[in-house]
Design an enzyme around this catalytic site. Structure first.
Site, PDB file in Angstrom:
ATOM      1  N   LEU A  19      13.078  57.625  11.331  1.00  0.00           N
ATOM      2  CA  LEU A  19      13.739  57.092  10.141  1.00  0.00           C
ATOM      3  C   LEU A  19      14.772  58.099   9.663  1.00  0.00           C
ATOM      4  O   LEU A  19      14.440  59.259   9.404  1.00  0.00           O
ATOM      5  CB  LEU A  19      12.719  56.833   9.029  1.00  0.00           C
ATOM      6  CG  LEU A  19      13.295  56.488   7.645  1.00  0.00           C
ATOM      7  CD1 LEU A  19      14.094  55.189   7.690  1.00  0.00           C
ATOM      8  CD2 LEU A  19      12.185  56.405   6.601  1.00  0.00           C
ATOM      9  N   CYS A  51      34.302  73.878  -3.400  1.00  0.00           N
ATOM     10  CA  CYS A  51      32.975  73.883  -2.779  1.00  0.00           C
ATOM     11  C   CYS A  51      32.839  75.032  -1.781  1.00  0.00           C
ATOM     12  O   CYS A  51      31.776  75.659  -1.688  1.00  0.00           O
ATOM     13  CB  CYS A  51      32.720  72.543  -2.097  1.00  0.00           C
ATOM     14  SG  CYS A  51      32.416  71.184  -3.257  1.00  0.00           S
TER      15      CYS A  51
END
Length: 380
Positions: free
Chosen positions: A164, A346
Site C-alpha cells: 500500500l 526550502c
C-alpha cells in the site's frame, strides 16, 4: 536607495546575519520598492514572500540570503514583529482540524494539480517529488532511484506481496516496486492529475491507483509505505493515521514513513507556505510522532538525511530555470517568482538544519523477526 531609510529593526536584524540592503555581495538584498519594509513589519514572513513575488526586492543568491537568516534564527525574531498574527494562527490550528476528511483534497487541487508540465520539467524522469538519497548519487535521477531502491529494501519487499502506497504521487514508487521487486501495489492520492498520470505510467503492471483518502481504506497489506504525504496529515489526525496503518498492515508487515521533520515543535505553519504552496500543512517534531506511535506500533528504525533535501531542491530549481522558457507562456512572471521563492527558501530551511528528512520503519509488536535496517545501497 539610501540604506539609512531602512527601518531600524530590519537594519539591525540584517546586520546581525551579514546581509546588507543594496550591498555588493550575492546574498545582499536589492530593494526597488520601499513598501517591502512595511510589508515585513506588518506581516512578517508572509509580507517578505509577497514582496518578493511583487518584485519589490531581489537577491542574486536567494537561498544563501535565507540560509543566513535561518542559521541565526533571525526568522524567529521576525515572528515577534507579528506576534498577534502568530498567536491567532496557532489558535486556529489548535481549534480547527485543518486536515479533516472534508478538506483532504484541498492540497491536491491547490498544489499537486498545478500542472503536470511543471513537475515533468522540474523533477526526475519518474517524477519523484520528495528528497533524494545522495550518498552515492551523481545526479538527481540517481538520487531518486537510489532512494526508491533503499525504501524497497528497508521494507524487505518480496515477489507477490501487496504494498500500500499512501500518497503515491505520480506513481514512480509504485512502478519501481512492481517492476523491480515483483509486488502488487495499491497507490492512493488526493490529486486527480496525479491519479491519471500514475495510471498511465503503471499500465500493464499489477498496480491500482485510486483517488481516495487514507481514512476510507479497507483491506490488509503485507507492507505499507508513505513518502512525502505525512506533512499533510495534521496533528489532530496523527492518531487516526497510525490507527489506519496498524489496521491495514498484516501482523508480520512493515511500514516505512518518509517525512519532513522539524528541529523543534512549531505552533503554526509558516503563513507564506500555507497560503501559496501547501495549504493546511504541518511539519511534525520528533515527539509529535512518537507520542502517537506509542502503544500502537514498534519503532524499528529512524534514519535522518535532511541535508540531502537541500541538494534535491537546488537540483529542482536548476531544472525549473532551464525549462522556464517553455513554461513561461503557461505560468507567467509572478508564478516564477513564487516558485523560485518556494524552492530557495526550502533549500535554506534544510541547509540551516531547521528541517530534517526522516525515514521511520515501524511494525506490529507481534512481528517475531528482528529487523535489520540498511543505509548503504549494497546492503542486503
Amino acid at each position: 536607495m539610501d540604506t539609512q531609510r531602512t527601518p531600524k529593526p530590519i537594519a539591525e536584524l540584517l546586520h546581525k546575519v551579514g546581509v546588507n540592503i543594496n550591498g555588493p555581495e550575492p546574498h545582499d538584498i536589492q530593494v526597488s520598492d520601499e513598501r517591502v519594509f512595511g510589508a515585513v513589519l506588518s506581516h512578517g514572513s508572509l509580507g517578505l514572500g509577497e514582496a518578493y513575488m511583487n518584485g519589490w526586492w531581489t537577491v542574486e543568491k536567494l537561498d544563501e540570503m535565507m540560509f543566513r537568516l535561518m542559521r541565526s534564527d533571525a526568522d524567529e525574531l521576525v515572528k515577534a514583529w507579528t506576534k498577534v498574527q502568530w498567536v491567532l494562527r496557532a489558535l486556529r490550528e489548535k481549534v480547527i482540524n485543518l486536515q479533516a476528511p472534508a478538506r483532504a483534497f484541498k492540497v491536491g487541487e491547490h498544489h499537486y494539480d498545478t500542472g503536470n508540465d511543471l513537475f515533468e520539467a522540474m523533477l526526475d524522469p519518474l517524477m519523484i517529488y520528495s528528497c533524494g538519497y545522495w550518498e552515492q548519487a551523481q545526479s538527481l535521477e540517481d538520487a531518486q532511484l537510489h532512494k526508491l531502491d533503499m525504501i524497497c529494501k528497508k521494507l524487505q519487499l518480496k515477489p507477490g506481496e501487496k504494498l500500500l502506497d499512501i500518497g503515491c504521487g505520480w506513481g514512480g514508487l509504485a512502478w519501481y516496486a512492481a517492476t523491480h521487486f515483483g509486488v502488487q501495489v495499491l497507490g492512493i492520492t488526493v490529486s486527480a492529475q496525479q491519479q491519471a498520470y500514475a495510471r498511465a505510467r503503471c499500465k500493464g503492471l499489477p498496480v491500482a491507483i485510486e483517488l481516495i483518502d487514507y481514512r476510507d481504506l479497507t483491506g490488509q497489506f503485507d507492507k505499507v509505505v508513505s513518502v512525502g504525504m505525512f506533512e499533510h496529515v495534521g496533528l489532530k489526525n496523527y492518531s487516526d493515521y497510525f490507527d489506519a496503518v496498524r489496521c491495514l498492515m498484516k501482523t508480520k508487515g512493515l511500514f516505512l514513513l518518509h517525512t519532513i521533520g522539524g528541529f523543534e515543535k512549531t505552533e503554526a505553519t509558516d503563513p507564506w507556505i500555507d497560503k501559496y504552496i501547501f495549504p493546511n500543512g504541518k511539519i511534525p517534531s520528533p515527539d509529535e510522532i512518537t507520542e502517537h506511535v506509542e502503544g500502537k506500533l514498534v519503532l524499528e528504525d529512524w534514519h535522518n538525511f535532511g541535508i540531502d533535501y537541500d541538494k534535491t531542491l537546488m537540483a529542482w530549481h536548476a531544472n525549473f530555470e532551464k525549462a522556464w522558457p517553455q513554461l513561461e507562456q503557461h505560468y507567467g512572471e509572478r508564478f516564477k517568482r513564487m516558485w523560485t521563492y518556494y524552492l530557495m527558501t526550502c533549500a535554506a530551511y534544510f541547509r540551516a538544519r531547521k528541517g530534517m528528512l526522516w525515514q521511520l520503519v515501524l511494525s506490529h509488536r507481534q512481528r517475531p523477526e528482528t529487523y535489520r535496517s540498511i543505509r548503504l545501497l549494497n546492503s542486503a
